[in-house]
Write an enzyme that holds these catalytic residues in place. Structure first.
Site, PDB file in Angstrom:
ATOM      1  N   ASP A 151       0.806  -1.213   0.000  1.00 38.83           N
ATOM      2  CA  ASP A 151       0.000   0.000   0.000  1.00 38.83           C
ATOM      3  C   ASP A 151       0.850   1.278   0.000  1.00 38.83           C
ATOM      4  OD1 ASP A 151      -2.446   1.339  -0.059  1.00 38.83           O
ATOM      5  OD2 ASP A 151      -3.322   0.082   1.504  1.00 38.83           O
ATOM      6  N   TRP A 195      -2.903   3.361  -6.162  1.00 37.65           N
ATOM      7  CA  TRP A 195      -4.116   4.117  -6.462  1.00 37.65           C
ATOM      8  C   TRP A 195      -4.060   4.873  -7.776  1.00 37.65           C
ATOM      9  CZ3 TRP A 195      -2.895   6.951  -1.388  1.00 37.65           C
ATOM     10  CH2 TRP A 195      -2.872   6.039  -0.332  1.00 37.65           C
ATOM     11  N   GLY A 196      -2.985   4.762  -8.551  1.00 33.88           N
ATOM     12  CA  GLY A 196      -2.980   5.298  -9.904  1.00 33.88           C
ATOM     13  C   GLY A 196      -2.662   6.762 -10.052  1.00 33.88           C
ATOM     14  N   ASP A 216     -10.263   3.329  -3.457  1.00 32.01           N
ATOM     15  CA  ASP A 216     -11.015   2.155  -3.014  1.00 32.01           C
ATOM     16  C   ASP A 216     -12.406   2.105  -3.644  1.00 32.01           C
ATOM     17  OD1 ASP A 216      -8.865   1.586  -1.451  1.00 32.01           O
ATOM     18  OD2 ASP A 216      -9.824   2.059   0.462  1.00 32.01           O
TER      19      ASP A 216
END
Length: 433
Positions: A151, A195-196, A216
């Protein structure tokens, strides 16, 4: 200041920048299928839950359908590392013997995955792996894991990290590569959860097997539509050993109609996203289980010959190549081992009839007819010549088909071209439609 790409700007960026070579190191050549704890349980996890989940995956037939990973997300550890060894320590009450837990799950025929973070702490405040990458990789392998979700929370200050987001993930990628060489065991499956925001679809495949392309997911249509829309502009980022990760499957968690759930699963599978179930399996319904076990859809996700995602060939209600998070592209296609895959996605809140000329898809040959296999009804639905119409697709529903070449189309069809624009005879005469 935060800036956002329009669909046109994003398309231009991804067209101009070369895509990285995939990390082809012998694992995760096709998308991973499995389970992840976060969507259903967040931090309410323990050893018994993981064993129960694996048992249910087996008894419900999910293992036979191809779901082979059982993955823990955040919150499995103590809040502090061991003050002597520096290692992450499993929660002594909830995970009293994490190695024995893995042994039991492995004995059922599953593999197991775990979670960490590229910063000081995980997103829930547990120890992250920054400056402990090699130690944590070795620890996770010693415990019996072979998959790592990584993450992007608690990023160190610039004067400490002194590198970009790529370097932050490269640290763990190098640690996992070195561990495989040192241990002689297969490399970890490495799932980047970035998350891009930094165009991870351009560089992620240098280091990992999948990469999150958005924030998310939530169990609402608006969330699904936004993720599908964003991913529609970067489908070229997916191929063997590297996959745009659209986040976990939110089937059966409330908030989606049955038709929306089918669209969710279909889009994720045909765009070659990893498929990680995020549902409480003790409460799963037969309808949702049937969606998850659709073998014809899963076969395309796991295609061993063609690794690329389906892509839009017509944008539907939006002007071409225009980003619209509420109404993503509706007409999609792509190649597969056994024919051309077509997805018709009704993004409207009411039933709709959808029509297209076959050769609008770049994978369809002019002058040929195609047999039609419905991937949800599991029926052969005749032959399509020149065009196809799907009647009354439910609100936010989907049609998924496999078209197979069935020979030359019948002779004498008028007009001479299904798509009239620039249809020309050998003497230069344009032929109208």
């Amino acid at each position: 200041m935060v800036s956002f790409f329009t669909g046109t700007a994003l398309l231009a960026l991804t067209t101009l920048l070369p895509l990285a070579e995939a990390l082809d190191n012998g694992v995760a050549r096709v998308p991973v299928l499995g389970y992840n704890t976060w969507n259903a349980y967040q931090c309410n996890i323990d050893q018994d839950l993981m064993i129960t989940t694996a048992t249910l995956m087996k008894s419900l037939g999910l293992q036979d359908a191809g779901y082979h990973y059982v993955n823990i997300d955040d919150c499995y550890g103590e809040l502090q590392r061991d003050n002597q060894t520096g290692r992450i320590v499993p929660d002594h009450i909830r995970f009293p013997n994490i190695t024995a837990m893995n042994d039991e799950i492995h004995a059922m025929g599953f593999k197991t995955g775990i979670y960490s973070d590229s910063g000081w702490f995980t997103c829930a405040g547990y120890p992250g792996s920054f400056e402990n990458e090699a130690l944590d990789a070795e620890t996770f392998q010693d415990w019996g894991f072979s998959y790592l979700k990584y993450d992007n929370c608690a990023i160190p200050f610039d004067d400490i990290i002194r590198e970009g987001i790529v370097g932050k993930y490269e640290r763990m990628a190098n640690a996992l590569t070195d561990l495989a060489k040192k241990s002689g065991k297969p490399p970890f499956v490495f799932s980047l959860c970035e998350w891009g925001w930094s165009q991870v679809w351009l560089w992620g495949k240098n280091f990992g097997h999948s990469w999150r392309v958005t924030g998310d997911i939530a169990p609402q249509w608006d969330s699904l539509a936004a993720i599908i829309n964003f991913n529609s502009f970067i489908t070229q980022g997916t191929d063997f050993s590297g996959h745009n990760d659209m986040d976990m499957l939110q089937l059966g968690n409330g908030g989606l109609t049955f038709d929306e759930a089918k669209s969710h699963f279909t889009a994720w599978a045909l765009m070659k996203s990893p498929l990680l179930i995020g549902t409480n399996l003790s409460q799963i319904t037969d309808d949702i289980l049937g969606i998850l076990k659709n073998k014809e859809i899963l076969a395309i996700n796991q295609d061993s010959v063609v690794g690329q995602s389906i892509s839009p060939f017509r944008w539907g209600i939006n002007p071409d190549w225009t980003s619209n998070s509420s109404f993503p592209a509706q007409y999609w296609s792509g190649p597969s081992e056994n024919g051309t895959v077509i997805m018709l996605l009704n993004t409207l809140p009411e039933p709709a009839t959808m029509f297209f000329n076959l050769t609008e898809s770049p994978w369809i040959r002019a002058g040929r007819q195609y047999s039609v296999r419905d991937l949800w009804s599991h029926t052969d639905n005749g032959t399509a010549v020149r065009n196809f119409t799907a009647e009354n697709i439910p609100a936010h529903g989907v049609v998924a088909m496999l078209l197979k070449d069935a020979g030359n189309e019948p002779s004498g069809i008028f007009p001479q071209c299904a798509v009239w624009f620039q249809c020309t005879s050998e003497n230069g005469t344009h032929v109208g439609g």
